[in-house]
Design an enzyme around this catalytic site. Structure first.
Site, PDB file in Angstrom:
ATOM      1  N   ASP A 288       0.858  -1.187   0.000  1.00 58.80           N
ATOM      2  CA  ASP A 288       0.000   0.000   0.000  1.00 58.80           C
ATOM      3  C   ASP A 288       0.897   1.241   0.000  1.00 58.80           C
ATOM      4  OD1 ASP A 288      -2.272   1.544   0.130  1.00 58.80           O
ATOM      5  OD2 ASP A 288      -2.814   0.989   2.176  1.00 58.80           O
ATOM      6  N   GLU A 291       2.503   5.005  -4.092  1.00 54.60           N
ATOM      7  CA  GLU A 291       2.431   5.928  -5.241  1.00 54.60           C
ATOM      8  C   GLU A 291       3.747   6.663  -5.539  1.00 54.60           C
ATOM      9  OE1 GLU A 291      -1.255   4.628  -3.826  1.00 54.60           O
ATOM     10  OE2 GLU A 291       0.158   5.850  -2.682  1.00 54.60           O
ATOM     11  N   ASP A 401      -9.331   3.834  -1.704  1.00 50.31           N
ATOM     12  CA  ASP A 401     -10.132   4.238  -0.542  1.00 50.31           C
ATOM     13  C   ASP A 401     -11.521   4.719  -0.942  1.00 50.31           C
ATOM     14  OD1 ASP A 401      -7.843   3.614   0.792  1.00 50.31           O
ATOM     15  OD2 ASP A 401      -7.249   5.673   1.205  1.00 50.31           O
TER      16      ASP A 401
END
Length: 733
Positions: A288, A291, A401
């Site tokens: 996670d 990015e 999300d």
């Protein structure tokens, strides 16, 4: 910056360029909105119907022409990119103009000429790599939340699923399981014996996943930081000397420079069982915040002038040396060669490779899960939030999300379709929505939809109320259990489709125009989809809705999957829409006439418990009283199917009153003793006088028991032939 214009002629619809919370058919942006932006970002509670950037980027666009032909455009560039779109639908020959511009890099683009949608996907896979064939457990149901509190909580959740006869395969642990957000560690107060915990889950045929994010806590007493810092493995500031520091979950953090093969190899080594203490081969990984997410910088990401010293976007040596990896390794390109040259001579800026940071982490984690096994023969499972073109080679992606709202359930379909046509075949959305507290009805409908998404995981935010399926009122628990059992019964179909993706690049989840490219009415449909070529799914995405209009493509009949009710195309209005029932207990799912779908229908606690279960074949006849389908079987765990050809692939066909099982590929070394328990035939115009089979192993001819089922279906009981054998079942009329 660099830019280029492309015009798609005889076209009204273009698709792809994920990730955006927007429509599947891309809209005009010129004069209306910002262009579609591709720039991987950690977006908190993203808004819908936006062209704003989200967690991943695939600069690949498809155009579906009005003459039924499909073309694709791939712009290989990992820097920030914008795409402006303008439709000219009023022209006698419509067109879509697109303007692509990126902050840096080179003009490295590929035009894929199709002419069919499947041809385009196969051509794209040759450029960026074929999807991984996932292990069987990973295509079943995953139970997750931020966070299961401790070892006792995990045991309770696991036992409650069993007590309530609800199947699941994987339980997940979020960041709170670690020692102060130090990844590859455990909070020993909460999880005093992680190995015992994992083993107890594995004893039931289940697995566990823990989160491993790329940011590393800046702590001289932390083994991972000390190793990365002393080994000069970290992203640097713009001065190219000092370590880049940012804030993330642990506080002050540093970031490995995954552009370097040396760093990716180092990261892969961290998954060795003697380094990741308390892990086992039944523990898998979730990447996670890759990015990358940096809380204290603009747009919550790494500054563009941070420096990398890597220089490779190909496969790592450790991975490319393994025999099964070459089949999914794309060729090099000018972009990669320029990157390699830069890395050999001097550092390059983060702006040049931003959208590949998460891809490289995904690749390194995938490699690590292979190399931790002494035999290098266990298929990994890695979920990543960030992605780029080619991420399909390393595992699953989810849409980030989302919220516990009906609108986010509705948005899941176009978002997942956009990912699927861009090659990201193993994709899903958090069931129930990550943020907020869904009511019982929303949970029911979300599980029913999620059961037909490629990746199927329930997940919830730290501040959300507990929402495991057994905590809801009995009616809701029953509906969720039914949806989960439906997913498990169709695992043979899903696994066959994932195998197809791994050799062809064609995703399991498909838009209607993928199979019906000449039906222009399908080009704008985004609220229903196909699973493979033969299941038509229409999720219910609004409250208090118990019927809905479904578009039925093609010329063959469609059979409702649960009731076997038939929809005849001859009775459809010109719109080809028909109103169908959607009671609380199910959503509309139809099987196409002319198809055979394999199922395993005995309720079990996990997919592992199903491996010797018998099969049911659901045979839906077309207008010529014929049908066909395939079944792919291997051990679901190892690479033996790829390296040793240890697999079975069957073709089932029905015509002229005979159901025939024939061999596409058969392995004597891989044994599967599953039998055929039941056949259901839909669409017969009359009942046969007898049904018989010649057992290929004994030569015995047996007359089989039959009975009529709902809506003129015929049920054939206990053929009891092995699904991996060649046999013929004869229907006499």
């Amino acid at each position: 910056s660099v830019g280029i214009d492309f015009t798609f002629h005889n076209t009204e619809n273009v698709y792809g360029i994920p990730e955006h919370a927007s429509s599947f058919s891309l809209k005009t942006t010129v004069g209306k909105t910002d262009p579609y932006r591709l720039y991987n970002l950690d977006v908190f509670e993203y808004e819908l119907d936006q062209t704003m950037a989200l967690y991943g980027s695939v600069p690949f666009m498809l155009a579906q022409r009005k003459d039924g032909k499909t073309v694709g455009l791939f712009f290989l560039n990992a820097s920030e990119m914008w795409i402006d779109i303008q439709h000219f639908s009023e022209l006698s020959i419509p067109k879509v103009e697109t303007h692509w511009f990126s902050e840096s890099g080179v003009l490295d683009f590929f035009v894929l000429t199709g002419p069919t949608p499947k041809d385009v996907m196969s051509q794209y896979a040759k450029l960026t790599g074929l999807p991984q064939l996932p292990p069987t457990f990973s295509i079943a149901y995953h139970q997750c939340r931020w966070n299961y509190r401790d070892q006792e909580d995990v045991a309770t959740v696991d036992s409650k699923f069993d007590e309530n006869d609800i199947p699941y395969d994987v339980i997940w642990l979020d960041i709170e399981h670690t020692d102060g957000k130090r990844y590859f560690t455990w909070d020993v107060t909460k999880f005093p014996d992680s190995t015992k915990m994992i083993d107890s889950i594995a004893a039931k045929g289940r697995k566990m996943v823990t989160i491993v994010d790329p940011h590393i806590k800046q702590d001289s007493h932390y083994r991972l930081y000390d190793s990365a810092s002393s080994g000069d493995l970290l992203v640097k500031n713009s001065d190219s000397n000092s370590e880049f520091q940012g804030s993330c979950w642990p506080g002050n953090s540093v970031y490995p420079d995954f552009s370097s093969p040396r760093v990716r190899q180092w990261w892969a080594d961290q998954f060795q069982l003697d380094k990741y203490r308390g892990s086992t081969l039944d523990l898998f990984t979730w990447n996670d915040m890759n990015e990358p997410s940096v809380f204290n910088f603009p747009e919550v990401t790494m500054p563009k002038d941070a420096r990398h010293n890597g220089g490779s976007c190909g496969s790592d040596l450790a991975l490319s040396s393994l025999p099964y990896s070459s089949r999914s390794t794309p060729p090099s390109s000018p972009f990669c060669k320029d990157l390699e040259a830069l890395g050999d001579k001097h550092p390059f800026e983060h702006r040049d490779v931003h959208n590949m940071y998460g891809f490289w982490l995904h690749q390194a984690t995938f490699t690590g899960l292979i190399l931790r096994d002494p035999n290098h023969n266990q298929r990994p499972f890695v979920l990543s939030r960030a992605f780029f073109a080619g991420s399909q080679r390393y595992g699953a992606i989810w849409t980030g999300d989302n919220g516990a709202e009906w609108s986010h359930l509705a948005a899941a379909q176009p978002m997942l379709l956009s990912l699927s046509v861009a090659g990201i075949s193993f994709c899903g959305a958090d069931v129930g929505g990550f943020f907020g507290n869904p009511d019982a009805e929303l949970m029911e409908r979300w599980y029913q939809a999620g059961a037909f998404h490629p990746f199927f995981r329930g997940h919830a935010h730290l501040d959300s109320k507990r929402r495991e399926p057994y905590l809801f009122p009995e009616k809701t628990t029953n509906i969720i259990r039914s949806a989960l059992r439906q997913r498990y019964s169709l695992l043979p179909l899903w696994y066959t489709l994932f195998h197809e993706a791994s050799v062809s690049g064609v995703s399991p989840m498909r838009p209607l125009w993928f199979e019906f490219p000449s039906e222009t009415k399908t080009f704008s449909i985004e609220d229903q989809f196909l699973v493979g070529s033969d299941l038509l799914v229409k999720p219910i995405t609004t409250s208090n809705t118990f019927s809905t209009n479904v578009y039925f493509p093609g010329s063959e009949k469609w059979f409702e999957l649960d009731t076997w009710t038939v929809v005849d195309p001859a009775s459809l209005p010109p719109s080809r829409y028909q109103k169908v029932d959607a009671p609380a207990e199910r959503i509309p799912v139809f099987q196409r006439g002319g198809s055979i779908v394999p199922r395993r229908e005995r309720p079990r606690r996990s997919s592992q418990a199903m491996i010797n279960d018998p099969f049911t074949l659901l045979v839906a006849l077309d207008s010529k009283a014929s049908a066909k389908g395939e079944l792919y079987l291997d051990d679901g765990v190892s690479f033996d199917a790829q390296t040793k050809k240890f697999f079975h692939q069957r073709l089932f066909s029905f015509s002229d009153g005979k159901l025939v099982s024939s061999t596409i590929h058969k392995s004597e070394e891989y044994k599967d003793l599953s039998q055929l328990e039941r056949i259901v035939v839909l669409g017969l115009t009359s009942r046969p006088s007898s049904v018989s089979v010649v057992d290929p192993r004994t030569g015995e001819t047996r007359v089989l028991e039959t009975q009529l089922g709902p809506n003129n279906s015929l049920i054939v009981k206990k053929p009891n032939v092995f699904v991996t054998d060649d046999w013929t079942i004869s229907f006499s009329f």
